[in-house]
Design an enzyme around this catalytic site. Structure first.
Site, PDB file in Angstrom:
ATOM      1  N   ARG A   1       0.933  -1.084   0.082  1.00  0.00           N
ATOM      2  CA  ARG A   1      -0.089  -0.069  -0.086  1.00  0.00           C
ATOM      3  C   ARG A   1       0.936   1.269   0.102  1.00  0.00           C
ATOM      4  NH1 ARG A   1      -5.170  -1.372   0.891  1.00  0.00           N
ATOM      5  NH2 ARG A   1      -5.325  -3.605   1.996  1.00  0.00           N
ATOM      6  N   ASP A   2       0.611   2.261  -0.961  1.00  0.00           N
ATOM      7  CA  ASP A   2       1.148   3.427  -0.694  1.00  0.00           C
ATOM      8  C   ASP A   2       0.980   4.071   0.449  1.00  0.00           C
ATOM      9  OD1 ASP A   2       1.977   5.631  -3.338  1.00  0.00           O
ATOM     10  OD2 ASP A   2       1.665   6.598  -1.367  1.00  0.00           O
TER      11      ASP A   2
ATOM     12  N   HIS B   1       8.130   1.634 -10.579  1.00  0.00           N
ATOM     13  CA  HIS B   1       6.884   1.268  -9.854  1.00  0.00           C
ATOM     14  C   HIS B   1       5.686   1.699 -10.594  1.00  0.00           C
ATOM     15  CE1 HIS B   1       8.099   5.011  -8.190  1.00  0.00           C
ATOM     16  NE2 HIS B   1       7.097   5.391  -8.140  1.00  0.00           N
TER      17      HIS B   1
ATOM     18  N   HIS C   1       1.691   2.860  -9.759  1.00  0.00           N
ATOM     19  CA  HIS C   1       0.746   3.223  -9.011  1.00  0.00           C
ATOM     20  C   HIS C   1      -0.454   2.381  -9.528  1.00  0.00           C
ATOM     21  CE1 HIS C   1       2.694   6.527  -6.864  1.00  0.00           C
ATOM     22  NE2 HIS C   1       3.525   6.563  -8.093  1.00  0.00           N
TER      23      HIS C   1
HETATM   24  P1  AMP Z   1       6.623   8.500  -7.211  1.00  0.00           P
HETATM   25  O1  AMP Z   1       6.232   9.786  -6.837  1.00  0.00           O
HETATM   26  O2  AMP Z   1       5.718   7.969  -8.415  1.00  0.00           O
HETATM   27  O3  AMP Z   1       8.084   8.014  -7.397  1.00  0.00           O
HETATM   28  O4  AMP Z   1       6.025   7.544  -6.196  1.00  0.00           O
HETATM   29  C1  AMP Z   1       6.703   7.194  -4.796  1.00  0.00           C
HETATM   30  C2  AMP Z   1       5.435   6.955  -4.184  1.00  0.00           C
HETATM   31  O5  AMP Z   1       6.124   5.919  -3.009  1.00  0.00           O
HETATM   32  C3  AMP Z   1       4.507   7.929  -3.500  1.00  0.00           C
HETATM   33  O6  AMP Z   1       3.365   7.957  -3.729  1.00  0.00           O
HETATM   34  C4  AMP Z   1       4.761   7.749  -1.932  1.00  0.00           C
HETATM   35  O7  AMP Z   1       3.508   8.128  -1.232  1.00  0.00           O
HETATM   36  C5  AMP Z   1       5.397   6.416  -1.927  1.00  0.00           C
HETATM   37  N1  AMP Z   1       6.298   6.026  -0.783  1.00  0.00           N
HETATM   38  C6  AMP Z   1       7.257   6.773  -0.404  1.00  0.00           C
HETATM   39  N2  AMP Z   1       7.792   5.986   0.737  1.00  0.00           N
HETATM   40  C7  AMP Z   1       6.740   4.939   1.011  1.00  0.00           C
HETATM   41  C8  AMP Z   1       6.974   3.927   2.029  1.00  0.00           C
HETATM   42  N3  AMP Z   1       7.715   3.853   3.025  1.00  0.00           N
HETATM   43  N4  AMP Z   1       5.823   2.983   1.877  1.00  0.00           N
HETATM   44  C9  AMP Z   1       4.974   3.000   0.927  1.00  0.00           C
HETATM   45  N5  AMP Z   1       4.933   3.997  -0.070  1.00  0.00           N
HETATM   46  C10 AMP Z   1       5.662   4.992   0.003  1.00  0.00           C
END
Ligand code: AMP
Length: 117
Positions: A32-33, A102, A104
Protein backbone atom coordinates in the site's frame (compact mmCIF):
# COMPACT_ATOMS: atom_id res chain seq x y z
CA UNK A 1 22.01 -1.43 -11.68
CA UNK A 2 21.97 -0.90 -7.95
CA UNK A 3 23.42 2.40 -6.85
CA UNK A 4 25.37 2.84 -3.61
CA UNK A 5 22.35 4.41 -1.98
CA UNK A 6 19.46 1.95 -1.88
CA UNK A 7 16.07 3.42 -2.64
CA UNK A 8 13.24 3.18 -0.13
CA UNK A 9 11.73 0.38 -2.23
CA UNK A 10 14.92 -1.68 -2.07
CA UNK A 11 14.80 -1.30 1.70
CA UNK A 12 11.18 -2.48 1.74
CA UNK A 13 12.07 -5.48 -0.46
CA UNK A 14 14.95 -6.30 1.92
CA UNK A 15 12.55 -5.98 4.90
CA UNK A 16 14.72 -3.22 6.36
CA UNK A 17 11.69 -0.99 6.70
CA UNK A 18 8.08 -2.08 7.10
CA UNK A 19 5.37 -1.86 4.50
CA UNK A 20 1.83 -3.16 4.19
CA UNK A 21 2.65 -5.87 1.66
CA UNK A 22 -0.35 -7.24 -0.24
CA UNK A 23 1.34 -9.47 -2.84
CA UNK A 24 4.76 -10.99 -3.45
CA UNK A 25 6.36 -13.33 -5.97
CA UNK A 26 9.99 -14.09 -6.84
CA UNK A 27 10.04 -11.08 -9.15
CA UNK A 28 7.46 -8.57 -7.86
CA UNK A 29 6.29 -7.05 -4.60
CA UNK A 30 3.19 -4.93 -4.05
CA UNK A 31 2.30 -2.84 -1.02
CA UNK A 32 0.00 0.00 0.00
CA UNK A 33 1.17 3.52 -0.79
CA UNK A 34 1.91 5.36 2.45
CA UNK A 35 0.05 8.46 1.16
CA UNK A 36 -2.98 7.06 -0.69
CA UNK A 37 -4.59 9.16 -3.42
CA UNK A 38 -7.58 6.82 -3.90
CA UNK A 39 -9.54 4.33 -1.75
CA UNK A 40 -7.22 1.64 -3.10
CA UNK A 41 -3.69 2.86 -3.85
CA UNK A 42 -1.11 0.12 -4.27
CA UNK A 43 2.43 0.16 -5.64
CA UNK A 44 3.54 -2.73 -7.84
CA UNK A 45 7.31 -2.92 -7.79
CA UNK A 46 9.65 -5.27 -9.67
CA UNK A 47 12.21 -6.53 -7.16
CA UNK A 48 15.16 -5.85 -9.44
CA UNK A 49 16.69 -2.42 -8.99
CA UNK A 50 18.06 -2.52 -12.54
CA UNK A 51 15.35 -0.26 -14.02
CA UNK A 52 14.77 3.31 -12.86
CA UNK A 53 11.51 3.86 -14.71
CA UNK A 54 8.95 2.25 -16.99
CA UNK A 55 10.73 3.28 -20.20
CA UNK A 56 13.88 1.45 -19.09
CA UNK A 57 11.80 -1.55 -18.01
CA UNK A 58 9.91 -1.69 -21.32
CA UNK A 59 13.17 -1.61 -23.26
CA UNK A 60 15.03 -4.03 -21.00
CA UNK A 61 12.47 -6.59 -19.91
CA UNK A 62 9.04 -6.32 -21.57
CA UNK A 63 7.91 -9.61 -20.01
CA UNK A 64 8.48 -8.16 -16.55
CA UNK A 65 6.49 -5.06 -17.53
CA UNK A 66 3.66 -7.36 -18.62
CA UNK A 67 3.90 -9.05 -15.22
CA UNK A 68 3.52 -5.66 -13.53
CA UNK A 69 0.34 -4.99 -15.55
CA UNK A 70 -1.08 -8.46 -14.83
CA UNK A 71 -0.37 -7.95 -11.12
CA UNK A 72 -2.20 -4.62 -11.22
CA UNK A 73 -5.22 -6.35 -12.76
CA UNK A 74 -5.14 -9.12 -10.16
CA UNK A 75 -4.88 -6.68 -7.25
CA UNK A 76 -7.64 -4.43 -8.62
CA UNK A 77 -9.87 -7.50 -8.71
CA UNK A 78 -8.89 -8.53 -5.17
CA UNK A 79 -9.13 -5.07 -3.62
CA UNK A 80 -11.82 -3.39 -5.76
CA UNK A 81 -14.10 -4.13 -8.70
CA UNK A 82 -11.36 -4.99 -11.18
CA UNK A 83 -11.25 -1.52 -12.71
CA UNK A 84 -8.08 0.44 -12.16
CA UNK A 85 -5.90 3.32 -13.19
CA UNK A 86 -2.22 2.54 -13.77
CA UNK A 87 0.28 5.38 -13.39
CA UNK A 88 4.02 5.38 -13.96
CA UNK A 89 5.53 8.72 -13.06
CA UNK A 90 8.59 8.92 -15.28
CA UNK A 91 11.18 11.57 -14.48
CA UNK A 92 11.42 14.11 -11.68
CA UNK A 93 9.49 16.76 -13.61
CA UNK A 94 6.59 14.30 -13.92
CA UNK A 95 6.53 13.75 -10.17
CA UNK A 96 8.73 10.69 -9.88
CA UNK A 97 10.43 10.64 -6.48
CA UNK A 98 11.61 7.04 -6.18
CA UNK A 99 13.91 5.97 -9.01
CA UNK A 100 13.13 2.28 -8.89
CA UNK A 101 10.42 1.46 -11.40
CA UNK A 102 6.94 1.12 -9.87
CA UNK A 103 3.32 1.27 -10.97
CA UNK A 104 0.68 3.11 -8.99
CA UNK A 105 -2.57 1.12 -9.03
CA UNK A 106 -5.55 3.32 -8.17
CA UNK A 107 -8.94 1.72 -7.77
CA UNK A 108 -12.16 1.73 -5.79
CA UNK A 109 -14.54 4.65 -6.13
CA UNK A 110 -12.40 6.70 -8.48
CA UNK A 111 -13.91 10.04 -9.34
CA UNK A 112 -14.60 10.31 -13.01
CA UNK A 113 -11.90 12.38 -14.62
CA UNK A 114 -9.62 12.61 -11.59
CA UNK A 115 -5.98 12.51 -12.68
CA UNK A 116 -7.18 12.61 -16.28
CA UNK A 117 -6.75 16.39 -16.58
P1 AMP B 1 6.58 8.40 -7.33
O1 AMP B 1 6.33 9.82 -6.88
O2 AMP B 1 5.82 7.98 -8.55
O3 AMP B 1 8.06 8.09 -7.40
O4 AMP B 1 5.95 7.48 -6.20
C1 AMP B 1 6.56 7.21 -4.99
C2 AMP B 1 5.44 6.79 -4.06
O5 AMP B 1 6.01 6.07 -2.99
C3 AMP B 1 4.66 7.96 -3.45
O6 AMP B 1 3.28 7.85 -3.82
C4 AMP B 1 4.87 7.78 -1.96
O7 AMP B 1 3.70 8.09 -1.21
C5 AMP B 1 5.23 6.33 -1.84
N1 AMP B 1 6.05 5.97 -0.69
C6 AMP B 1 7.16 6.61 -0.25
N2 AMP B 1 7.65 5.97 0.83
C7 AMP B 1 6.84 4.91 1.05
C8 AMP B 1 6.82 3.87 2.04
N3 AMP B 1 7.74 3.80 3.01
N4 AMP B 1 5.83 2.95 1.98
C9 AMP B 1 4.89 3.02 1.01
N5 AMP B 1 4.85 3.97 0.06
C10 AMP B 1 5.81 4.91 0.09
Amino acid sequence: MSSAEPTIFERIIAREIPADIVHETDTIIAFRDIAPQAPVHLLVVPKTSRYRDVAELAAGDPALLAEVVATAQLLATEHADGHFRLIFNTGANAGQTVFHVHAHVLAGGLTEGSLAH
